[in-house]
Design a protein around this motif. Sequence first.
Motif, mmCIF file in Angstrom:
data_model
loop_
_atom_site.group_PDB
_atom_site.id
_atom_site.type_symbol
_atom_site.label_atom_id
_atom_site.label_comp_id
_atom_site.label_asym_id
_atom_site.label_seq_id
_atom_site.Cartn_x
_atom_site.Cartn_y
_atom_site.Cartn_z
ATOM 1 N N THR A 1 0.809 -1.376 -0.306
ATOM 2 C CA THR A 1 0.022 0.092 -0.029
ATOM 3 C C THR A 1 0.889 1.313 -0.181
ATOM 4 O O THR A 1 0.345 2.468 -0.573
ATOM 5 N N GLY A 2 1.907 1.471 0.621
ATOM 6 C CA GLY A 2 2.749 2.460 0.358
ATOM 7 C C GLY A 2 2.670 2.932 1.992
ATOM 8 O O GLY A 2 3.617 4.301 1.943
ATOM 9 N N ILE A 3 1.915 2.228 2.295
ATOM 10 C CA ILE A 3 1.865 3.307 3.522
ATOM 11 C C ILE A 3 3.280 2.541 4.526
ATOM 12 O O ILE A 3 3.262 2.041 5.003
ATOM 13 N N ARG A 4 3.571 3.637 5.459
ATOM 14 C CA ARG A 4 4.771 3.415 6.317
ATOM 15 C C ARG A 4 4.401 3.023 7.740
ATOM 16 O O ARG A 4 3.389 3.933 8.034
ATOM 17 N N PRO A 5 5.125 3.090 8.641
ATOM 18 C CA PRO A 5 4.859 2.851 9.656
ATOM 19 C C PRO A 5 5.346 3.565 9.955
ATOM 20 O O PRO A 5 3.964 3.027 11.391
ATOM 21 N N GLU A 6 5.156 4.613 9.969
ATOM 22 C CA GLU A 6 5.168 6.161 10.920
ATOM 23 C C GLU A 6 3.836 6.720 11.084
ATOM 24 O O GLU A 6 2.977 7.224 11.623
ATOM 25 N N HIS A 7 3.030 6.173 10.087
ATOM 26 C CA HIS A 7 0.990 6.086 9.851
ATOM 27 C C HIS A 7 0.475 5.491 10.368
ATOM 28 O O HIS A 7 -0.442 5.920 9.660
ATOM 29 N N VAL A 8 1.134 4.501 11.046
ATOM 30 C CA VAL A 8 0.087 3.406 11.719
ATOM 31 C C VAL A 8 0.551 3.132 12.892
ATOM 32 O O VAL A 8 1.942 3.491 13.340
ATOM 33 N N GLU A 9 -0.397 2.888 14.015
ATOM 34 C CA GLU A 9 -0.363 2.291 15.261
ATOM 35 C C GLU A 9 -1.456 1.088 15.592
ATOM 36 O O GLU A 9 -2.410 1.033 15.443
ATOM 37 N N ILE A 10 -0.368 0.424 15.696
ATOM 38 C CA ILE A 10 -0.727 -0.765 16.673
ATOM 39 C C ILE A 10 -2.167 -0.874 17.566
ATOM 40 O O ILE A 10 -1.526 -0.152 18.791
ATOM 41 N N ILE A 11 -3.043 -1.244 17.920
ATOM 42 C CA ILE A 11 -4.398 -0.887 18.438
ATOM 43 C C ILE A 11 -3.632 -2.664 19.789
ATOM 44 O O ILE A 11 -3.810 -2.714 20.444
ATOM 45 N N ALA A 12 -4.357 -3.825 18.227
ATOM 46 C CA ALA A 12 -4.294 -4.750 19.112
ATOM 47 C C ALA A 12 -4.108 -5.987 18.252
ATOM 48 O O ALA A 12 -3.474 -5.125 17.100
ATOM 49 N N ARG A 13 -4.274 -7.315 19.191
ATOM 50 C CA ARG A 13 -3.549 -8.366 17.715
ATOM 51 C C ARG A 13 -4.576 -9.319 18.076
ATOM 52 O O ARG A 13 -4.766 -10.021 19.275
ATOM 53 N N THR A 14 -5.052 -10.234 17.405
ATOM 54 C CA THR A 14 -5.333 -11.187 17.916
ATOM 55 C C THR A 14 -4.957 -12.362 18.448
ATOM 56 O O THR A 14 -3.397 -12.851 18.507
ATOM 57 N N PRO A 15 -5.567 -13.246 19.833
ATOM 58 C CA PRO A 15 -5.131 -13.938 20.526
ATOM 59 C C PRO A 15 -4.139 -14.654 20.147
ATOM 60 O O PRO A 15 -3.263 -15.466 20.471
ATOM 61 N N GLY A 16 -4.319 -14.978 19.040
ATOM 62 C CA GLY A 16 -3.872 -16.823 18.784
ATOM 63 C C GLY A 16 -4.153 -16.751 16.183
ATOM 64 O O GLY A 16 -4.048 -15.431 15.995
ATOM 65 N N GLU A 17 -3.525 -17.621 16.280
ATOM 66 C CA GLU A 17 -3.210 -17.136 14.975
ATOM 67 C C GLU A 17 -4.328 -17.777 14.183
ATOM 68 O O GLU A 17 -4.802 -18.650 14.454
ATOM 69 N N LEU A 18 -4.885 -17.149 12.832
ATOM 70 C CA LEU A 18 -6.274 -18.156 12.521
ATOM 71 C C LEU A 18 -5.826 -18.468 11.232
ATOM 72 O O LEU A 18 -5.044 -18.492 9.940
ATOM 73 N N THR A 19 -6.735 -19.286 10.877
ATOM 74 C CA THR A 19 -6.428 -20.218 9.671
ATOM 75 C C THR A 19 -7.549 -19.890 8.492
ATOM 76 O O THR A 19 -8.802 -19.783 9.070
ATOM 77 N N TYR A 20 -6.701 -20.179 7.320
ATOM 78 C CA TYR A 20 -8.190 -20.763 5.888
ATOM 79 C C TYR A 20 -7.872 -21.365 4.881
ATOM 80 O O TYR A 20 -6.042 -21.534 5.066
ATOM 81 N N ASP A 21 -8.318 -22.262 4.142
ATOM 82 C CA ASP A 21 -7.677 -22.729 3.963
ATOM 83 C C ASP A 21 -7.962 -23.079 1.944
ATOM 84 O O ASP A 21 -9.146 -22.289 1.783
ATOM 85 N N LEU A 22 -6.891 -23.050 1.275
ATOM 86 C CA LEU A 22 -7.509 -22.759 -0.095
ATOM 87 C C LEU A 22 -7.941 -23.527 -0.636
ATOM 88 O O LEU A 22 -8.507 -24.549 -0.308
ATOM 89 N N PRO A 23 -9.245 -23.226 -2.069
ATOM 90 C CA PRO A 23 -9.957 -23.836 -2.612
ATOM 91 C C PRO A 23 -8.859 -25.279 -2.893
ATOM 92 O O PRO A 23 -8.339 -24.805 -3.539
ATOM 93 N N ASP A 24 -9.817 -26.395 -3.249
ATOM 94 C CA ASP A 24 -9.022 -27.268 -3.644
ATOM 95 C C ASP A 24 -7.962 -26.925 -5.225
ATOM 96 O O ASP A 24 -7.277 -27.024 -5.811
ATOM 97 N N ASP A 25 -9.139 -26.717 -5.997
ATOM 98 C CA ASP A 25 -8.881 -25.903 -7.323
ATOM 99 C C ASP A 25 -7.548 -24.824 -7.355
ATOM 100 O O ASP A 25 -6.311 -24.735 -8.954
ATOM 101 N N LEU A 26 -7.786 -24.263 -6.596
ATOM 102 C CA LEU A 26 -5.575 -23.741 -6.097
ATOM 103 C C LEU A 26 -4.859 -24.092 -5.872
ATOM 104 O O LEU A 26 -3.761 -23.924 -5.466
ATOM 105 N N VAL A 27 -4.951 -25.564 -4.922
ATOM 106 C CA VAL A 27 -3.586 -26.116 -3.505
ATOM 107 C C VAL A 27 -3.119 -26.844 -5.422
ATOM 108 O O VAL A 27 -3.644 -27.178 -6.169
#
Length: 158
Positions: free
Chosen positions: A62-88
């Motif tokens: 996006t071209g957005i530099r870290p100095e223009h970003v303030e972290i508010i929160a993080r997900t407690p753990g990792e979230l997953t998704y599976d690719l559809p079979d035709d993309l695996v």
Amino acid sequence: MTDKESLPYRPAAGVMLLNREGKVFVAQRLDSTLEAWQMPQGGLDEGEDAEAGALRELEEETGIRPEHVEIIARTPGELTYDLPDDLVGKLWKGKWRGQRQSWFLCRFTGTDEDVNIATAHPEFRAWKWAEPAELPAMIVPFKRRLYEQLLDAFSEWL
């Protein structure tokens, strides 16, 4: 045929970026003709910290530099998704079944002029600010559950 169940998840990170009005940055991928929109996200480099990777991906996409970003929160753990079979087997040289992602909710402290999707290696063709509740309907179907989980995880700030 790749046996999807035997493949690992690709380590990745993503950013839900909020502007001053509480809307979320979304963009359309260059490599897709779908009307789908997504938040900035991508794979982590070997040994890379999730927070550093999320901010790196945000800037690369996006071209957005870290100095223009303030972290508010993080997900407690990792979230997953599976690719559809035709993309695996087609994406990521067939090494992954999907992604396991750490997500960061961030406040954008810059202006729209700080956004530049015409980066060195562009990934997006268009971008906009969207209402958080609209996100699940805007994303490709195989990531919809993940986006619903993100809205739940970050609901107290949205």
